[in-house]
Design an enzyme around this catalytic site. Structure first.
Site, PDB file in Angstrom:
ATOM      1  CB  CYS A  56       1.301  -6.305   3.366  1.00 47.90           C
ATOM      2  SG  CYS A  56       2.995  -6.028   3.995  1.00 47.90           S
ATOM      3  CG  ASP A  75      -2.200  -0.802   0.956  1.00 47.30           C
ATOM      4  OD1 ASP A  75      -2.165  -1.677   0.071  1.00 47.30           O
ATOM      5  OD2 ASP A  75      -3.209  -0.563   1.626  1.00 47.30           O
ATOM      6  CB  SER A  95      -2.729   4.615   5.277  1.00 45.43           C
ATOM      7  OG  SER A  95      -1.660   4.001   5.955  1.00 45.43           O
ATOM      8  CD  GLU A 103      -4.509   2.345   2.661  1.00 41.09           C
ATOM      9  OE1 GLU A 103      -4.797   1.321   3.296  1.00 41.09           O
ATOM     10  OE2 GLU A 103      -3.335   2.751   2.545  1.00 41.09           O
ATOM     11  CB  CYS A 143       4.782  -0.115   8.083  1.00 44.79           C
ATOM     12  SG  CYS A 143       5.308   0.072   6.370  1.00 44.79           S
TER      13      CYS A 143
END
Length: 551
Positions: free
Chosen positions: A119, A78, A468, A442, A191
Site C-alpha cells: 500500500c 490510507d 488520494s 489526503e 484498492c
C-alpha cells in the site's frame, strides 16, 4: 558475501550461536542470508494476504539456494486513516519504513532482500530503503483488489467515497449507501483503481525493481503466489550476478518510470514518491522534468477513478510491459536499463502485446497527446503544484472563480456538506502541507463530496496538502511553498479570484502585486502545538515540490 563478516571464522562463533538459536543448520548458515521484508498486518486490506506471499517468497529463495529470514515493516491504510488525525501519520510512515528497514538490514548483514509491500507509503518507503542498503533486492507486492459490483457496474474505493456525497445531496438512500459499503471492496488487496498503491506497484515494475505482473496480477489469483516464488528465485540470481538496486534505479530508469506514470495516469502522489526515491539514488528528479516528459508522453489509460476500467483489466490487457511496449513504438522508453530479471527493459518487453485497445489505447490513438499528470506554476505556486489531468473533466481544464478559504480539511468538509459551496467556487484548503499539517493529509473526503454532490463540473479545489489516488476532478495539490512556510496560499482571502489553466500549466491568484506585498508583510503563518514524531517530522521535512524528504 556480506554476511561472511558475521559468519566465518572462530571469532564469529557467538554470531553462529545466535543463528543456531533461530533453528538454523550449519548448511543454512553457510548460504546467502536473504531478508524477506514482510509488510503483513491485519488492519490493511492490501496486507492481510502478505503472509501467504512471504511464504511463497521463502520457498523460492530456498529452492534457489538461499536462506530466507523474515522481518517486518509497518504500513498504514490510507482509507482507514482518511479524514481524521490518522492521516497525519500516513506520509510520515514512508520515512519510518525506510529508516527501520535500513536499520534491520544493515544491523544483521543480509546478503540480499526481497521486499513484500503493497500500500501507499509502504512501497516508496521500501524502494528508498533498497537504494540506501544497496544489496541485491527484488520487490513483489501483495497485489491489487478485484473490482466490486453494484447494480451490474464495477466499483472501487472512490465509488463508496463519492456515494457519501450522493447520500448527503439526497441522491441515494441510506440502503443504497450501505450496499456500496458492503460491495465496493470485495477482496483483499490494494484498492482496485489506479490509486497510489497500484500506481507505485506498477511504477516499481517500470523501474525494473519488480517482475512482470508485480503491479497488476490480482491479490487473490494463484498467479500471485507463483510470482512470489519467482521473486525469491530471482533475487538469488541477482546475488550471483551482483546486480544491486543502484545498478537498476538509474536516472534513465527513473525517467522510464515517470514516462509510464504519464501513460498510465497514475496518482499525483507519485510526484512525491519518485523524487524521494531518486534522492536516495543520488539522482535529481524535479517537477520541471515531469512537465517535459508529460509534453511528449501520450496518456494511454483511463483507469478508475479517471475511467471505468480497473487494474484487473490492465493485467488482462498485458499489464505494465504492454504499456511500455506501446511507448517504445515512439522511442519513449530507454530499453537498455538493467532490471531484476537480469535482462534489459528491451528484452523484458519484447513481444508483450497490447491485448485490449479499450484498456490500453494504442499509441496512435491516445486519450491525449500529453501525460496524465501536469505540474502547474504561477504566483500561487512558484515552486509548483500537481494535478491529475487525466481525471479532470474537459470543461474544468480551465477554471476561474472566487476563493472559499479554509484552514483545515474538516472546515472545508463541513461547508461542502452544508451546501455552502456553489458552482464556480474554488475551494482553498491550507495548512495541510508537509510542515503545516503536519504530514500532508489526503483530501479525498472533500473532493469526493464535491463530485458526489454534482459539483465536479463547476467547482475546483486547491490545497497545500495532497490527494488520494481515488480523487478525481479539478483538484490541484502540493501547492508550494505551503502556508506554514509563508507561501502565498496563506494570504488568500475569501472572494479572491483564482485562475487555473491546466493546458497552459498555470495557476494564478488574480490580486494586484502591491496588495499581495502588503498582505505578505504582515503575514505570520499559524503554528500548531505538536509533540512526538509529528513534531520532529515537521521540523525536518522539506516542501511537497521536492518530495517531502527529510533534511
Amino acid at each position: 558475501m556480506k554476511s561472511d563478516a558475521l559468519k566465518n571464522g572462530p571469532q564469529n562463533a557467538p554470531h553462529r550461536a545466535l543463528y543456531h538459536a533461530l533453528g538454523l543448520t550449519d548448511e543454512e548458515i553457510s548460504r546467502p542470508l536473504v531478508g524477506i521484508v514482510s509488510s503483513y498486518n491485519e488492519i490493511v486490506p492490501g496486507h492481510m494476504n502478505i503472509d501467504k506471499i512471504v511464504d511463497a517468497v521463502k520457498l523460492g529463495v530456498a529452492m534457489a539456494g538461499g536462506t530466507p529470514i523474515v522481518f517486518p515493516a509497518i504500513a498504514v491504510c490510507d482509507g482507514i486513516a482518511m479524514g481524521h488525525t490518522g492521516m497525519k501519520y500516513s506520509l510520515v510512515t514512508r520515512d519510518l519504513i525506510a529508516d527501520s528497514t535500513e536499520a534491520m538490514a544493515l544491523a544483521h548483514g543480509f546478503d540480499a532482500l526481497v521486499m513484500v509491500p503493497n500500500c501507499d507509503k509502504n512501497v516508496p518507503g521500501l524502494l528508498m530503503a533498497a537504494a540506501r542498503i544497496n544489496v541485491p533486492t527484488v520487490f513483489v507486492s501483495g497485489g491489487p483488489m478485484l473490482a466490486g459490483r453494484v447494480d451490474g457496474a464495477k466499483t472501487s474505493f472512490s465509488s463508496i467515497s463519492e456515494a457519501v456525497g450522493e447520500f448527503n445531496a439526497g441522491k441515494i438512500s441510506e440502503e443504497k449507501l450501505h450496499e456500496y459499503e458492503c460491495k465496493t471492496c470485495p477482496t483483499c488487496g490494494s484498492c482496485s483503481g489506479m490509486y497510489t498503491a497500484n500506481s507505485m506497484n506498477c511504477l516499481t515494475e517500470a523501474l525494473g525493481m519488480g517482475l512482470k505482473g508485480n503491479g497488476t496480477v490480482p491479490a487473490v489469483y494463484s498467479a500471485r503466489i507463483e510470482l512470489a516464488k519467482r521473486a525469491g528465485m530471482a533475487v538469488m540470481e541477482l546475488v550471483r550476478k551482483n546486480i544491486r538496486p543502484r545498478d537498476i534505479m538509474t536516472k534513465e530508469a527513473l525517467l522510464n518510470a515517470l514516462t509510464v506514470d504519464m501513460a498510465l495516469g497514475c496518482s499525483t502522489n507519485s510526484m512525491l514518491h519518485l523524487p524521494a526515491i531518486a534522492h536516495e539514488c543520488d539522482v535529481e528528479l524535479n517537477l520541471d522534468i515531469a512537465n517535459k516528459i508529460s509534453e511528449k508522453t501520450p496518456n494511454l489509460c483511463h483507469l478508475a477513478p479517471a475511467g471505468r476500467t480497473y487494474i484487473e483489466e490492465l493485467d488482462e490487457a498485458g499489464g505494465v510491459y504492454a504499456v511500455m511496449n506501446e511507448l517504445n513504438k515512439k522511442g519513449l522508453i530507454n530499453t537498455d536499463c538493467i532490471t531484476v530479471t537480469g535482462k534489459t527493459v528491451g528484452e523484458n518487453i519484447e513481444n508483450c502485446r497490447n491485448l485490449n485497445h479499450d484498456v490500453i489505447r494504442p499509441i496512435e490513438n491516445p486519450y491525449s497527446e500529453t501525460g496524465g499528470i501536469a505540474v502547474l506554476r504561477g504566483n500561487l505556486a512558484p515552486e509548483g503544484s500537481v494535478v491529475k489531468r487525466s481525471a479532470v473533466l474537459p470543461e474544468m481544464l480551465k477554471h476561474e472563480g472566487p476563493a472559499r478559504v479554509f484552514d483545515c480539511e474538516e472546515d472545508a468538509q463541513a461547508a461542502i456538506n452544508a451546501g455552502k459551496i456553489i458552482p464556480g467556487d474554488v475551494v482553498v484548503i491550507r495548512y495541510e502541507g508537509p510542515k503545516g499539517g503536519p504530514g500532508m493529509r489526503e483530501m479525498l473526503n472533500p473532493t469526493s463530496a464535491i463530485m458526489g454532490m454534482g459539483l465536479g463540473n463547476s467547482v475546483a479545489l486547491i490545497t497545500d496538502g495532497r490527494f488520494s489516488g481515488a480523487t478525481r476532478g479539478a483538484c490541484v495539490g502540493h501547492i508550494s511553498p505551503e502556508a506554514a512556510s509563508g507561501g502565498l496560499i496563506g494570504v488568500i482571502e475569501e472572494g479572491d479570484i483564482i485562475s487555473i489553466d491546466i493546458p497552459a500549466n498555470k495557476i494564478e491568484l488574480k490580486v494586484d502585486d502591491a496588495v499581495l506585498e502588503e498582505r505578505l508583510k504582515s503575514f505570520v503563518p499559524k503554528k500548531k502545538e505538536l509533540s512526538g514524531y509529528l513534531k520532529r517530522y515537521a521540523e525536518m521535512v522539506s516542501g511537497g515540490a521536492s518530495g517531502a524528504i527529510l533534511n
